[in-house]
Enzyme design. Structure first.
Site, mmCIF file in Angstrom:
data_model
loop_
_atom_site.group_PDB
_atom_site.id
_atom_site.type_symbol
_atom_site.label_atom_id
_atom_site.label_comp_id
_atom_site.label_asym_id
_atom_site.label_seq_id
_atom_site.Cartn_x
_atom_site.Cartn_y
_atom_site.Cartn_z
ATOM 1 N N ASP A 72 -56.250 8.732 -18.247
ATOM 2 C CA ASP A 72 -55.337 7.875 -17.493
ATOM 3 C C ASP A 72 -53.938 7.886 -18.093
ATOM 4 O OD1 ASP A 72 -54.338 5.996 -15.736
ATOM 5 O OD2 ASP A 72 -55.199 4.287 -16.799
ATOM 6 N N ASP A 274 -49.174 8.819 -12.276
ATOM 7 C CA ASP A 274 -50.354 8.120 -12.769
ATOM 8 C C ASP A 274 -51.646 8.879 -12.450
ATOM 9 O OD1 ASP A 274 -52.279 6.361 -13.573
ATOM 10 O OD2 ASP A 274 -51.781 4.797 -12.133
#
Ligand SMILES: *[C@@H]1O[C@H](CO)[C@@H](O)[C@H](O)[C@H]1NC(C)=O
Ligand SMILES: *[C@@H]1O[C@H](CO)[C@@H](O)[C@H](O)[C@H]1NC(C)=O
Ligand SMILES: *[C@@H]1O[C@H](CO)[C@@H](O)[C@H](O)[C@H]1NC(C)=O
Ligand SMILES: *[C@@H]1O[C@H](CO)[C@@H](O)[C@H](O)[C@H]1NC(C)=O
Ligand SMILES: *[C@@H]1O[C@H](CO)[C@@H](O)[C@H](O)[C@H]1NC(C)=O
Ligand SMILES: *[C@@H]1O[C@H](CO)[C@@H](O)[C@H](O)[C@H]1NC(C)=O
Length: 488
Positions: A72, A274
């Site tokens: 992430d 992201d």
């Protein structure tokens, strides 16, 4: 990340996560292979095509306990589910448990608890994990990081842990202790495993099962053309960086019938790169224009824009240009923007409206709630992106899909410029291209017929498929930490 287009209750997320694990195809996942060479560390990521997310195998503790974690770029803590967490122990028909692995501190000789009750992270979708901070060894295929600070999820709504590789200022400890600690990218550099706090990410094709993350360097075989660097934007233009936010200067839609610049009433479009978010989220007005271009419709039932699957075969693309007219552009083809709603079995079909009878897919561009907007995996797969946390720059180039060759170039030293990258000229941190919007000249190239007035999709989904569909969608937002700092 703050922008949360789908507010999903923790309970719903837990079932979503379970659905994700149920649908998980072990055979399709390639065993991660990582190796260290010349001051870089290379990891293979496996692509969970439908549920979203890129996972990586690691070992935690001594002896190492195998755990698979989601990568992430939108958060900054590494955390593992504790083997005592209810989500791991209370296995039932509805909860398959922690099939990605969990961590038992009692079985590690090197475990050191350093912050009881101080690990507390909540992601945009409402999912969360709470517990302690601890330090222990962390291994990525043979490369051992000693004494890494990690979170231990004692109480978690998510059955798998994450590897957050973002800025230190975005760590969950900021909310509990108002302090930060050296996280994975920094510790890799401190322990001289890499030269500079930087990594590059190559997610590869939607249909490919693996991509790679390379800490400390770039791979010149993984992109086409030249790498162009642009500035990361800090909240309020200050010196504190928290997220991989950039100025998205323009978005264009191109099909055989023409090119349109999408318009928005936002003054400046700040977007965060992201990897922990599956889809891409743009302002409402801009997303609606994108939907009109391709014939997508918003489904109130699902809470997201859906599109006939056949649109994925059309010959068009969206172009994303960053940091000004002369900034880098990434073209994202429709085949990368049309996603299956769930794996296994036939796709659900539209039961009403202009697309009646056609198979339903998820559209890769959705409407977000507010700035910063999010460029998730549906965008990132089409780009090779270098994240330089020392110079606060990202470098980007069109991806070289399915490249099997490799030519790794390490950062020369701490703070050295991104290898092979040239800074974009005339960069602007604010503003975007003024829209010359004049109808949808590209639209007819994306789909047949006129559906600018698609109407509402009521009761499209009936029958048993619905629950599965809903769950899959809930899972797509996993993995972006929330922290409230104002933007421009
Ligand atoms: C997205 O757009 C739909 C349709 O206009 C709207 O109902 C929904 O609330 C929007 N979602 C967000 C997060 O703004
Ligand atoms: C961990 O995984 C590796 C390969 O993925 C395997 O060889 C090893 O036996 C596993 N170890 C344990 C303790 O499960
Ligand atoms: C781990 O690092 C911390 C500082 O972050 C240090 O205080 C501690 O002694 C180290 N522990 C080990 C086992 O090296
Ligand atoms: C990449 O490989 C996948 C899986 O083999 C294939 O489906 C896809 O079409 C390839 N993509 C490109 C752009 O060649
Ligand atoms: C994007 O597509 C346009 C139109 O085909 C082309 O001119 C441009 O070079 C492409 N850009 C990149 C970065 O591939
Ligand atoms: C943009 O940058 C180029 C190259 O650095 C320069 O020649 C040009 O004058 C600049 N244009 C504007 C509008 O600033």
């Amino acid at each position: 990340m703050r922008a949360s287009p789908l507010a999903v209750a923790g309970v719903a997320l837990a079932s979503a996560a379970q659905a994700q694990v149920v649908q998980f195809d072990i055979e399709k996942r390639h065993a991660p292979r990582l190796s260290r060479r010349d001051g870089t560390i290379d990891g293979t990521l496996s692509n969970q095509r439908v549920q979203g997310g890129y996972f990586i195998n690691v070992q935690v503790g001594s002896p190492g306990q195998n755990i698979t974690l989601q990568l992430d770029t939108g958060s900054s803590d590494v955390w593992v589910p504790s083997s005592t967490a209810a989500i791991c122990t209370q296995v039932s028909e509805r909860n398959p448990g922690c099939q990605f692995g969990s961590f038992n501190p009692d079985d590690s000789d090197t475990f050191d608890e350093v912050g009881q009750g101080l690990f507390d992270i909540t992601y945009v979708d409402g999912s969360s994990s709470k517990g302690d901070y601890f330090q222990d060894n962390f291994q990525i295929n043979g490369v051992t990081v000693k004494n890494l600070t990690m979170g231990l999820g004692l109480s978690s709504s998510i059955p798998n842990g994450l590897i957050g590789v973002g800025y230190m200022n975005d760590e969950a400890s900021v909310s509990t202790t108002r302090s930060t600690y050296p996280n994975l990218p920094i510790v890799l550099q401190q322990q001289k495993l890499i030269n500079s706090v930087a990594f590059s990410l190559w997610l590869n094709d939607l249909d490919a099962s693996t991509g790679s993350i390379l800490f400390g360097g770039i791979d010149t075989e993984k992109y086409h053309g030249d790498l162009t660097s642009i500035d990361i934007i800090s909240p309020n233009g200050g010196k504190t960086f928290t997220e991989f936010a950039v100025n998205l200067y323009s978005v264009q839609a191109t099909s055989p019938s023409g090119t349109d610049t999408l318009s928005t009433s936002e003054d400046t479009l700040i977007a965060v790169l992201d990897s922990g978010t599956t889809l891409t989220y743009l302002p409402q007005d801009m997303a609606e224009e994108a939907w009109n271009e391709v014939g997508a419709e918003y489904s109130n039932e699902l809470g997201l824009a859906v599109v006939p699957c056949s649109v994925g075969n059309t010959n068009g693309f969206f172009s994303f240009t960053f940091a000004g007219t002369d900034g880098p552009t990434i073209n994202v083809t429709l085949s990368e923007l049309v996603l299956d709603l769930f794996s296994g079995g036939p796709a659900p079909r539209f039961s009403s409206g202009p697309n009646k009878g056609q198979s339903i897919c998820e559209f890769g561009i959705q409407n977000g709630t507010g700035s910063p907007f999010l460029l998730g995996d549906t965008f990132l797969r089409s780009a090779f992106v270098v994240y330089d946390l020392v110079n606060n720059q990202i470098a980007i180039a069109p991806t070289n899909f399915n490249s099997t060759r490799t030519n790794v170039v390490a950062f020369a030293s701490s703070g050295a410029p991104i290898p092979s990258a040239t800074a974009a000229p005339n960069q602007s941190r604010t503003g975007h291209s003024s829209s010359t919007h004049s109808g949808l000249s590209a639209a007819s190239g994306f789909h047949d017929g006129d559906d600018e007035n698609a109407g509402s999709l009521t009761s499209v989904f009936s029958g048993p498929g619905m629950a599965v569909v809903g769950m899959t969608i809930c899972y797509t937002l996993l993995g972006s930490a929330i922290f409230g700092i104002g933007w421009l």
